[in-house]
Enzyme design. Structure first.
Site, mmCIF file in Angstrom:
data_model
loop_
_atom_site.group_PDB
_atom_site.id
_atom_site.type_symbol
_atom_site.label_atom_id
_atom_site.label_comp_id
_atom_site.label_asym_id
_atom_site.label_seq_id
_atom_site.Cartn_x
_atom_site.Cartn_y
_atom_site.Cartn_z
ATOM 1 N N HIS A 17 4.304 -0.572 33.416
ATOM 2 C CA HIS A 17 3.693 -1.707 34.112
ATOM 3 C C HIS A 17 2.976 -2.620 33.112
ATOM 4 O O HIS A 17 3.072 -3.839 33.195
ATOM 5 C CB HIS A 17 2.658 -1.211 35.141
ATOM 6 C CG HIS A 17 3.236 -0.440 36.275
ATOM 7 N ND1 HIS A 17 2.715 0.757 36.699
ATOM 8 C CD2 HIS A 17 4.296 -0.692 37.093
ATOM 9 C CE1 HIS A 17 3.405 1.206 37.742
ATOM 10 N NE2 HIS A 17 4.383 0.354 37.995
ATOM 11 N N LYS A 41 -3.382 2.766 56.421
ATOM 12 C CA LYS A 41 -3.717 4.089 55.861
ATOM 13 C C LYS A 41 -5.207 4.155 55.540
ATOM 14 O O LYS A 41 -5.698 3.335 54.756
ATOM 15 C CB LYS A 41 -2.916 4.336 54.577
ATOM 16 C CG LYS A 41 -1.436 4.504 54.836
ATOM 17 C CD LYS A 41 -0.764 5.048 53.587
ATOM 18 C CE LYS A 41 0.731 5.114 53.786
ATOM 19 N NZ LYS A 41 1.460 5.211 52.520
ATOM 20 N N ARG A 91 14.219 -1.329 36.240
ATOM 21 C CA ARG A 91 14.585 -0.222 35.354
ATOM 22 C C ARG A 91 16.039 0.156 35.494
ATOM 23 O O ARG A 91 16.691 0.513 34.541
ATOM 24 C CB ARG A 91 13.721 1.009 35.672
ATOM 25 C CG ARG A 91 12.295 0.900 35.193
ATOM 26 C CD ARG A 91 11.408 1.899 35.881
ATOM 27 N NE ARG A 91 11.309 1.571 37.288
ATOM 28 C CZ ARG A 91 10.537 2.204 38.148
ATOM 29 N NH1 ARG A 91 9.825 3.232 37.764
ATOM 30 N NH2 ARG A 91 10.488 1.834 39.416
ATOM 31 N N SER A 128 5.332 5.797 38.172
ATOM 32 C CA SER A 128 4.056 6.320 38.675
ATOM 33 C C SER A 128 4.265 7.697 39.299
ATOM 34 O O SER A 128 3.434 8.594 39.137
ATOM 35 C CB SER A 128 3.466 5.375 39.729
ATOM 36 O OG SER A 128 3.175 4.131 39.162
HETATM 37 P P1 ADP Z 1 5.984 -0.902 44.263
HETATM 38 O O1 ADP Z 1 5.420 0.180 45.125
HETATM 39 O O2 ADP Z 1 5.655 -2.284 44.742
HETATM 40 O O3 ADP Z 1 7.434 -0.752 43.877
HETATM 41 P P2 ADP Z 1 5.199 0.039 41.629
HETATM 42 O O4 ADP Z 1 3.779 0.181 41.223
HETATM 43 O O5 ADP Z 1 5.997 1.285 41.762
HETATM 44 O O6 ADP Z 1 5.120 -0.812 42.952
HETATM 45 O O7 ADP Z 1 5.982 -0.939 40.628
HETATM 46 C C1 ADP Z 1 5.596 -2.279 40.463
HETATM 47 C C2 ADP Z 1 6.688 -3.013 39.701
HETATM 48 O O8 ADP Z 1 6.788 -2.486 38.384
HETATM 49 C C3 ADP Z 1 8.087 -2.870 40.301
HETATM 50 O O9 ADP Z 1 8.776 -4.091 40.110
HETATM 51 C C4 ADP Z 1 8.722 -1.777 39.476
HETATM 52 O O10 ADP Z 1 10.132 -1.897 39.456
HETATM 53 C C5 ADP Z 1 8.124 -2.085 38.110
HETATM 54 N N1 ADP Z 1 8.084 -0.934 37.227
HETATM 55 C C6 ADP Z 1 7.652 0.310 37.509
HETATM 56 N N2 ADP Z 1 7.741 1.112 36.423
HETATM 57 C C7 ADP Z 1 8.264 0.350 35.429
HETATM 58 C C8 ADP Z 1 8.632 0.599 34.063
HETATM 59 N N3 ADP Z 1 8.506 1.812 33.513
HETATM 60 N N4 ADP Z 1 9.129 -0.430 33.342
HETATM 61 C C9 ADP Z 1 9.288 -1.641 33.908
HETATM 62 N N5 ADP Z 1 8.982 -1.951 35.184
HETATM 63 C C10 ADP Z 1 8.470 -0.967 35.948
#
Ligand code: ADP
Length: 150
Positions: A17, A41, A91, A128
């Site tokens: 992120h 929630k 990804r 995450s």
């Molecule tokens: P959401 O629940 O909205 O998908 P996330 O916190 O899981 O939120 O992810 C936020 C954004 O970051 C999404 O666009 C996701 O694809 C991207 N993302 C998550 N992990 C990575 C990573 N390792 N590299 C690049 N982008 C990522």
């Protein structure tokens, strides 16, 4: 002044992120990192606010970055901040399919443009949920989490 919103759950905010946020800062004047939560929630708002504060500390040296918890539609959050763009990270193909639907929906209901940054290969496997799983099983996941600059 071009403002972009980077929305996500960020539970937790990983090095993947951070890389997307830092690269978005190379394309926009201001970046608003939005920690989304589901109001239905219980406790979700407080947890999202705590995560937003932790992410904010990573960027305390950079006044181009704002971090805020939000609920509701991302396009409404983006409008409140005067943002013209949303950035998301990709990804793999699975991300693309999910993200395309979101971007299509957002462009159907607003003028806000979604832009995508491809994950760096070295962060492509970082998620995450992977970090949560490691921590839940007693592993040290520090290397997947960004460090605060002093
Ligand atoms: P959401 O629940 O909205 O998908 P996330 O916190 O899981 O939120 O992810 C936020 C954004 O970051 C999404 O666009 C996701 O694809 C991207 N993302 C998550 N992990 C990575 C990573 N390792 N590299 C690049 N982008 C990522």
């Amino acid at each position: 002044m071009r403002t972009c919103v980077f929305p996500g759950t960020f539970d937790p905010f990983t090095i993947g992120h951070k890389d997307i946020a830092d690269r978005a800062l190379g394309c926009f004047d201001r970046l608003v990192i939005g920690v989304g939560f589901n109001q239905a929630k219980p406790e979700a708002g407080e947890a999202a606010t705590r995560r937003a504060q932790a992410i904010g500390r990573l960027y305390s040296h950079d006044d181009r970055v704002t971090v805020e918890a939000y609920t509701g539609l991302t396009v409404d959050f983006a409008r409140r901040h005067g943002a013209t763009h949303i950035v998301r990270g990709l990804r793999e193909v699975k991300d693309f399919e999910y993200e395309r639907n979101l971007a299509d929906c957002n462009s159907a209901i607003s003028d806000i443009e979604t832009v995508f940054l491809i994950a760096r290969p070295e962060y492509g496997y970082v998620s995450s949920s992977m970090v949560r799983e490691l921590i839940a099983n007693g592993y040290d996941a520090c290397r997947f989490l960004p460090k605060e600059e002093s």
